[in-house]
Design a protein around this motif. Structure first.
Motif, PDB file in Angstrom:
ATOM      1  N   PHE A 115       0.825  -1.209   0.000  1.00  9.46           N
ATOM      2  CA  PHE A 115       0.000   0.000   0.000  1.00  9.46           C
ATOM      3  C   PHE A 115       0.864   1.266   0.000  1.00  9.46           C
ATOM      4  CE2 PHE A 115      -3.115  -3.064   1.678  1.00  9.46           C
ATOM      5  CZ  PHE A 115      -4.160  -2.814   0.799  1.00  9.46           C
ATOM      6  N   GLY A 116       2.032   1.188   0.612  1.00  8.66           N
ATOM      7  CA  GLY A 116       2.939   2.331   0.558  1.00  8.66           C
ATOM      8  C   GLY A 116       3.423   2.603  -0.857  1.00  8.66           C
ATOM      9  N   ALA A 117       3.726   1.523  -1.592  1.00  7.23           N
ATOM     10  CA  ALA A 117       4.135   1.684  -2.991  1.00  7.23           C
ATOM     11  C   ALA A 117       3.001   2.254  -3.833  1.00  7.23           C
ATOM     12  CB  ALA A 117       4.583   0.336  -3.550  1.00  7.23           C
ATOM     13  N   LEU A 118       1.773   1.865  -3.502  1.00  2.50           N
ATOM     14  CA  LEU A 118       0.623   2.397  -4.238  1.00  2.50           C
ATOM     15  C   LEU A 118       0.458   3.895  -3.993  1.00  2.50           C
ATOM     16  CD1 LEU A 118      -1.780   1.651  -6.051  1.00  2.50           C
ATOM     17  CD2 LEU A 118      -3.111   1.245  -3.977  1.00  2.50           C
ATOM     18  N   LEU A 119       0.690   4.319  -2.762  1.00  2.00           N
ATOM     19  CA  LEU A 119       0.583   5.746  -2.446  1.00  2.00           C
ATOM     20  C   LEU A 119       1.720   6.554  -3.078  1.00  2.00           C
ATOM     21  CD1 LEU A 119      -0.413   5.567   1.340  1.00  2.00           C
ATOM     22  CD2 LEU A 119      -1.888   6.159  -0.582  1.00  2.00           C
ATOM     23  N   LEU A 120       2.879   5.933  -3.194  1.00  4.44           N
ATOM     24  CA  LEU A 120       4.035   6.641  -3.756  1.00  4.44           C
ATOM     25  C   LEU A 120       4.122   6.535  -5.273  1.00  4.44           C
ATOM     26  CD1 LEU A 120       6.764   5.623  -1.150  1.00  4.44           C
ATOM     27  CD2 LEU A 120       5.606   7.832  -1.339  1.00  4.44           C
ATOM     28  N   ALA A 121       3.224   5.761  -5.873  1.00  8.64           N
ATOM     29  CA  ALA A 121       3.279   5.550  -7.321  1.00  8.64           C
ATOM     30  C   ALA A 121       3.266   6.847  -8.125  1.00  8.64           C
ATOM     31  CB  ALA A 121       2.132   4.636  -7.754  1.00  8.64           C
ATOM     32  N   PRO A 122       2.417   7.830  -7.804  1.00  9.59           N
ATOM     33  CA  PRO A 122       2.435   9.074  -8.593  1.00  9.59           C
ATOM     34  C   PRO A 122       3.762   9.822  -8.519  1.00  9.59           C
ATOM     35  CG  PRO A 122       0.422   8.905  -7.303  1.00  9.59           C
ATOM     36  CD  PRO A 122       1.331   7.838  -6.815  1.00  9.59           C
ATOM     37  N   PHE A 123       4.498   9.633  -7.428  1.00  4.97           N
ATOM     38  CA  PHE A 123       5.773  10.337  -7.275  1.00  4.97           C
ATOM     39  C   PHE A 123       6.927   9.531  -7.881  1.00  4.97           C
ATOM     40  CE2 PHE A 123       2.962  11.340  -3.716  1.00  4.97           C
ATOM     41  CZ  PHE A 123       2.872  12.720  -3.830  1.00  4.97           C
ATOM     42  N   LEU A 124       6.820   8.195  -7.814  1.00  4.80           N
ATOM     43  CA  LEU A 124       7.881   7.359  -8.366  1.00  4.80           C
ATOM     44  C   LEU A 124       7.805   7.274  -9.885  1.00  4.80           C
ATOM     45  CD1 LEU A 124       7.760   4.424  -5.766  1.00  4.80           C
ATOM     46  CD2 LEU A 124       9.332   6.369  -5.818  1.00  4.80           C
ATOM     47  N   ASP A 125       6.596   7.358 -10.418  1.00  2.00           N
ATOM     48  CA  ASP A 125       6.411   7.274 -11.867  1.00  2.00           C
ATOM     49  C   ASP A 125       5.739   8.562 -12.342  1.00  2.00           C
ATOM     50  OD1 ASP A 125       6.415   6.099 -14.426  1.00  2.00           O
ATOM     51  OD2 ASP A 125       4.346   5.446 -14.153  1.00  2.00           O
ATOM     52  N   SER A 126       6.498   9.609 -12.395  1.00  2.00           N
ATOM     53  CA  SER A 126       5.950  10.935 -12.718  1.00  2.00           C
ATOM     54  C   SER A 126       6.229  11.368 -14.148  1.00  2.00           C
ATOM     55  CB  SER A 126       6.529  11.978 -11.755  1.00  2.00           C
ATOM     56  OG  SER A 126       7.951  11.986 -11.835  1.00  2.00           O
ATOM     57  N   GLY A 127       6.604  10.435 -15.000  1.00  2.00           N
ATOM     58  CA  GLY A 127       6.894  10.782 -16.389  1.00  2.00           C
ATOM     59  C   GLY A 127       5.643  11.180 -17.149  1.00  2.00           C
ATOM     60  N   PRO A 128       5.806  11.892 -18.257  1.00  2.00           N
ATOM     61  CA  PRO A 128       4.645  12.347 -19.035  1.00  2.00           C
ATOM     62  C   PRO A 128       4.013  11.247 -19.882  1.00  2.00           C
ATOM     63  CG  PRO A 128       6.664  13.044 -20.108  1.00  2.00           C
ATOM     64  CD  PRO A 128       7.079  12.401 -18.819  1.00  2.00           C
ATOM     65  N   GLU A 129       4.705  10.133 -20.050  1.00  2.00           N
ATOM     66  CA  GLU A 129       4.197   9.078 -20.926  1.00  2.00           C
ATOM     67  C   GLU A 129       3.002   8.372 -20.296  1.00  2.00           C
ATOM     68  OE1 GLU A 129       3.422   7.472 -24.037  1.00  2.00           O
ATOM     69  OE2 GLU A 129       5.401   8.430 -24.145  1.00  2.00           O
ATOM     70  N   ARG A 130       1.975   8.122 -21.119  1.00  2.00           N
ATOM     71  CA  ARG A 130       0.769   7.474 -20.622  1.00  2.00           C
ATOM     72  C   ARG A 130       0.488   6.140 -21.307  1.00  2.00           C
ATOM     73  NH1 ARG A 130       1.814   9.944 -17.110  1.00  2.00           N
ATOM     74  NH2 ARG A 130       0.732  11.635 -16.026  1.00  2.00           N
ATOM     75  N   ARG A 131       1.245   5.792 -22.304  1.00  2.00           N
ATOM     76  CA  ARG A 131       1.029   4.520 -22.992  1.00  2.00           C
ATOM     77  C   ARG A 131       1.559   3.380 -22.118  1.00  2.00           C
ATOM     78  NH1 ARG A 131       2.515   8.258 -26.762  1.00  2.00           N
ATOM     79  NH2 ARG A 131       1.107   8.521 -28.549  1.00  2.00           N
ATOM     80  N   PRO A 132       0.734   2.358 -21.864  1.00  2.00           N
ATOM     81  CA  PRO A 132       1.159   1.271 -20.964  1.00  2.00           C
ATOM     82  C   PRO A 132       2.440   0.579 -21.406  1.00  2.00           C
ATOM     83  CG  PRO A 132      -1.201   1.163 -21.367  1.00  2.00           C
ATOM     84  CD  PRO A 132      -0.666   2.195 -22.297  1.00  2.00           C
ATOM     85  N   TYR A 133       2.604   0.354 -22.714  1.00  4.21           N
ATOM     86  CA  TYR A 133       3.786  -0.377 -23.160  1.00  4.21           C
ATOM     87  C   TYR A 133       5.065   0.438 -23.017  1.00  4.21           C
ATOM     88  CZ  TYR A 133       3.171   2.297 -27.519  1.00  4.21           C
ATOM     89  OH  TYR A 133       3.036   3.301 -28.438  1.00  4.21           O
ATOM     90  N   ARG A 134       4.937   1.730 -22.766  1.00  2.38           N
ATOM     91  CA  ARG A 134       6.114   2.568 -22.527  1.00  2.38           C
ATOM     92  C   ARG A 134       6.351   2.815 -21.037  1.00  2.38           C
ATOM     93  NH1 ARG A 134       6.438   7.208 -27.271  1.00  2.38           N
ATOM     94  NH2 ARG A 134       6.495   5.757 -29.044  1.00  2.38           N
ATOM     95  N   ARG A 135       5.561   2.156 -20.220  1.00  3.05           N
ATOM     96  CA  ARG A 135       5.749   2.244 -18.763  1.00  3.05           C
ATOM     97  C   ARG A 135       5.807   0.822 -18.216  1.00  3.05           C
ATOM     98  NH1 ARG A 135       0.935   5.621 -16.556  1.00  3.05           N
ATOM     99  NH2 ARG A 135       2.202   5.595 -14.674  1.00  3.05           N
ATOM    100  N   PRO A 136       6.788   0.048 -18.621  1.00  4.59           N
ATOM    101  CA  PRO A 136       6.810  -1.381 -18.275  1.00  4.59           C
ATOM    102  C   PRO A 136       6.918  -1.651 -16.778  1.00  4.59           C
ATOM    103  CG  PRO A 136       8.910  -0.698 -19.216  1.00  4.59           C
ATOM    104  CD  PRO A 136       7.975   0.451 -19.396  1.00  4.59           C
ATOM    105  N   VAL A 137       7.664  -0.826 -16.059  1.00  7.46           N
ATOM    106  CA  VAL A 137       7.854  -1.078 -14.630  1.00  7.46           C
ATOM    107  C   VAL A 137       6.547  -0.865 -13.868  1.00  7.46           C
ATOM    108  CG1 VAL A 137       9.090  -0.381 -12.559  1.00  7.46           C
ATOM    109  CG2 VAL A 137      10.290  -0.458 -14.756  1.00  7.46           C
ATOM    110  N   ALA A 138       5.916   0.282 -14.083  1.00  9.52           N
ATOM    111  CA  ALA A 138       4.679   0.590 -13.365  1.00  9.52           C
ATOM    112  C   ALA A 138       3.564  -0.379 -13.737  1.00  9.52           C
ATOM    113  CB  ALA A 138       4.250   2.026 -13.661  1.00  9.52           C
ATOM    114  N   VAL A 139       3.423  -0.640 -15.026  1.00  8.63           N
ATOM    115  CA  VAL A 139       2.370  -1.554 -15.477  1.00  8.63           C
ATOM    116  C   VAL A 139       2.636  -2.973 -14.988  1.00  8.63           C
ATOM    117  CG1 VAL A 139       1.268  -2.574 -17.504  1.00  8.63           C
ATOM    118  CG2 VAL A 139       1.807  -0.140 -17.474  1.00  8.63           C
ATOM    119  N   GLY A 140       3.891  -3.398 -15.037  1.00 13.38           N
ATOM    120  CA  GLY A 140       4.235  -4.740 -14.573  1.00 13.38           C
ATOM    121  C   GLY A 140       3.959  -4.926 -13.092  1.00 13.38           C
ATOM    122  N   MET A 141       4.300  -3.927 -12.283  1.00  4.83           N
ATOM    123  CA  MET A 141       4.040  -4.018 -10.847  1.00  4.83           C
ATOM    124  C   MET A 141       2.545  -4.051 -10.552  1.00  4.83           C
ATOM    125  SD  MET A 141       6.950  -4.294  -9.383  1.00  4.83           S
ATOM    126  CE  MET A 141       6.536  -3.956  -7.681  1.00  4.83           C
TER     127      MET A 141
END
Length: 255
Positions: A115-141
């Motif tokens: 749950f801590g990782a879920l709360l920190l997700a917007p700060f850890l993955d703050s890139g402008p890209e929104r396509r899932p295949y270009r965000r492999p770490v966030a989408v994979g987790m």
């Protein structure tokens, strides 16, 4: 004041003679603009909320709540089951690495990290890209977390003994017991209350005595010779007390 040509008398020059209705603009004609909060946006929110509220009310009327019997603190064999949205955590605590001496790991550390990782997700993955295949770490987790929750929930449902759960939660009949009666005092003195309860409702160690349907002779025989989990010779009273108690228990009826 006399009416002149082309003039309209309104009584106060600050008030326009012709008032236009206050109709919000159709903001679809203005790209990039938002709609009016009142009444456009708020009305839609109210309508959606009303639909869900009516659906919830219909569900509560049609489907009765699954109530169980009154909680018995002496029933150590009771198998608890949390609500469906906590089943994955419930199942997690059954594994060796999250149970026993490691309960803190399964109950606090692992859920806290998730749950801590879920709360920190917007700060850890703050890139402008929104396509899932270009965000492999966030989408994979996220896929891993959702998949684990679904699997643990399914395993908890599949391995739970639903038949035993329905039996243990069955609402038992109640009776009006005269605790001042002589027979009830015998019932207490012979420690029958420890297994069958103060209202004879039964428990983990003994069945309910309400509406037992047994004749006094059969009850007396069981009290002396035992039956099932009840050991032999547990009744220590006199024959007269046994006769009174047996007759009393055979007449215990539900309300």
């Amino acid at each position: 004041m006399h009416r002149g040509k082309g003039m309209k008398f309104v009584g106060d020059s600050r008030i326009p003679a012709e008032r236009k209705p206050n109709i919000p603009k159709d903001y679809s004609e203005y790209p990039g603009k938002t709609e009016a909060f009142w009444p456009n946006f708020l009305l839609k929110e109210w309508l959606v909320g009303a639909v869900f509220l009516i659906g919830f009310l219909v569900l509560t009327v049609v489907h009765a709540p699954p109530l169980e019997r009154m909680a018995d603190p002496t029933d150590t064999g009771y198998i608890p089951l949390p609500d469906w949205y906590f089943l994955f955590l419930y199942q997690l605590l059954k594994y060796e690495f999250a149970a026993g001496s490691y309960t803190v790991v399964g109950a606090m550390i692992m859920p806290g990290i998730a749950f801590g990782a879920l709360l920190l997700a917007p700060f850890l993955d703050s890139g402008p890209e929104r396509r899932p295949y270009r965000r492999p770490v966030a989408v994979g987790m996220m896929i891993l977390a959702v998949g684990a929750a679904i699997y643990l929930t399914w395993e908890s449902v599949a391995t739970h003994d639903w038949e035993a759960a329905a039996k243990q939660g069955e609402i038992k009949k109640e009776a009006e017991i005269d605790t001042s009666a002589e027979e009830y005092k015998i019932y207490q003195e012979q420690t029958c209350i420890s297994c069958h309860g103060d209202n004879m409702q039964g428990g983990a160690a003994g069945p309910s005595l309400v509406d037992n349907g047994l004749p006094p002779e059969e009850i007396a025989k069981i009290a002396v010779e035992g039956k099932g989990n009840m050991p032999k010779g547990i009744f220590k009273g006199s024959d007269e007390e046994l006769e009174k108690l047996s007759k009393y228990l055979s007449e215990v009826k539900s309300k």
